[in-house]
Design an enzyme around this catalytic site. Structure first.
Site, mmCIF file in Angstrom:
data_model
loop_
_atom_site.group_PDB
_atom_site.id
_atom_site.type_symbol
_atom_site.label_atom_id
_atom_site.label_comp_id
_atom_site.label_asym_id
_atom_site.label_seq_id
_atom_site.Cartn_x
_atom_site.Cartn_y
_atom_site.Cartn_z
ATOM 1 N N TYR A 183 0.841 -1.199 0.000
ATOM 2 C CA TYR A 183 0.000 0.000 0.000
ATOM 3 C C TYR A 183 0.879 1.254 0.000
ATOM 4 C CZ TYR A 183 -3.844 -3.160 1.147
ATOM 5 O OH TYR A 183 -4.778 -4.168 1.110
ATOM 6 N N ASN A 206 -12.682 0.178 -5.452
ATOM 7 C CA ASN A 206 -12.453 -0.241 -6.840
ATOM 8 C C ASN A 206 -13.694 -0.929 -7.421
ATOM 9 O OD1 ASN A 206 -11.438 -1.135 -9.281
ATOM 10 N ND2 ASN A 206 -10.125 -2.714 -8.388
ATOM 11 N N CYS A 214 -6.563 -4.696 -7.864
ATOM 12 C CA CYS A 214 -6.351 -4.357 -6.455
ATOM 13 C C CYS A 214 -5.883 -5.569 -5.650
ATOM 14 C CB CYS A 214 -7.615 -3.761 -5.846
ATOM 15 S SG CYS A 214 -9.118 -4.720 -6.082
ATOM 16 N N HIS A 215 -6.021 -6.782 -6.196
ATOM 17 C CA HIS A 215 -5.511 -7.968 -5.501
ATOM 18 C C HIS A 215 -3.982 -7.990 -5.458
ATOM 19 C CE1 HIS A 215 -5.705 -9.109 -9.779
ATOM 20 N NE2 HIS A 215 -4.658 -9.882 -9.522
ATOM 21 N N GLU A 241 -1.390 -15.916 -10.875
ATOM 22 C CA GLU A 241 -0.540 -15.065 -11.696
ATOM 23 C C GLU A 241 0.927 -15.474 -11.605
ATOM 24 O OE1 GLU A 241 -1.150 -10.910 -11.093
ATOM 25 O OE2 GLU A 241 -3.309 -11.009 -11.468
#
Length: 250
Positions: A183, A206, A214-215, A241
């Site tokens: 963050y 979001n 945002c993950h 990912e």
């Protein structure tokens, strides 16, 4: 000619000056009302270089809702490895992606299952079609993502000039598939190193998760942190990912 004061029981004022001010107000009002006629522009983002085209979509735009026509919202549901994704949008752009809450992680077979539109396929607008095609690639064929266009966005939060919009734009532009930032790091990227708490608020606001990733924003300690779809989903998306990025590297 000198203005003559008019005396009232409560106060003293000049009648001539008052009439002059009222005339000036009425001459200014028609000009102010013309601002209501301004309409926002919506720019679709093509695949490839995100940074070169994202600024065109998210340029500051101030328009009055009173002068805008109501868009006709359409809905679709995409069956994905993480559950049913509820997608809404209009002819202009994408409104929102709603995530399900995950109670258990999908198995290997479920995580590799093909994504299919199970509701609303017959009424999908072009932005909804682009969104579902991009999400299919994200879950099943990440190598195709760079060649696919992202849909235009048509949510008030992404059209209003604010720090939240700046954070979401920065996240989409700078934090790539398979990467993660804290963050605080995202606050620095967005131009305010002391706004880590505000970045957390932006992530909660979001409207288009997964596409605006945002993950990929985690705690400085390395813990995943909170997520709209639940911590299990956030951890699954990050693992997905990482695994797919390793496969693409070979």
């Amino acid at each position: 000619m000198f203005c003559q004061p008019v005396i009232s029981p409560s106060k003293k004022f000049c009648l001539l000056c008052f009439q002059t001010e009222m005339f000036q107000m009425w001459t200014i009002l028609p000009k102010a009302s013309s601002f209501r006629e301004k309409r926002c522009s919506h720019v679709s983002l093509q695949g490839g270089d995100l940074s070169s085209t994202m600024a065109a979509r998210l340029v500051p735009n101030v328009s009055s809702k009173e002068g805008e026509s109501q868009c006709e919202e359409k809905h679709a549901v995409l069956l994905s490895p993480v559950g049913k994704l509820e997608i809404s949008g209009c002819e202009t752009g994408l409104h929102e992606i709603k995530l399900p809450k995950m109670s258990v992680l999908p198995s290997g077979a479920e995580s590799s299952a093909a994504c299919e539109v199970c509701e609303g396929a017959e009424e999908m607008t072009e932005p909804l079609k682009q969104c579902t095609a991009w999400l299919r690639a994200y879950f099943c064929e990440p190598a195709r993502m760079a060649s696919l266009p992202l849909p235009a966005f048509h949510h008030p939060l992404l059209r209003r000039d604010s720090f939240t919009r700046q954070v979401l734009w920065t996240l989409l532009r700078d934090v790539k598939f398979g990467e993660a930032v804290s963050y605080k790091q995202l606050a620095v990227l967005a131009g305010n190193s002391r706004a880590a708490r505000a970045v957390g608020g932006a992530m909660r606001s979001n409207p288009i998760p997964i596409i605006i990733p945002c993950h990929r924003v985690i705690c400085s300690s390395g813990q995943s942190g909170n997520y709209g779809g639940g911590n299990l989903m956030k951890e699954w998306l990050l693992s997905h990912e990482k695994l797919q990025k390793e496969k693409l590297a070979y």
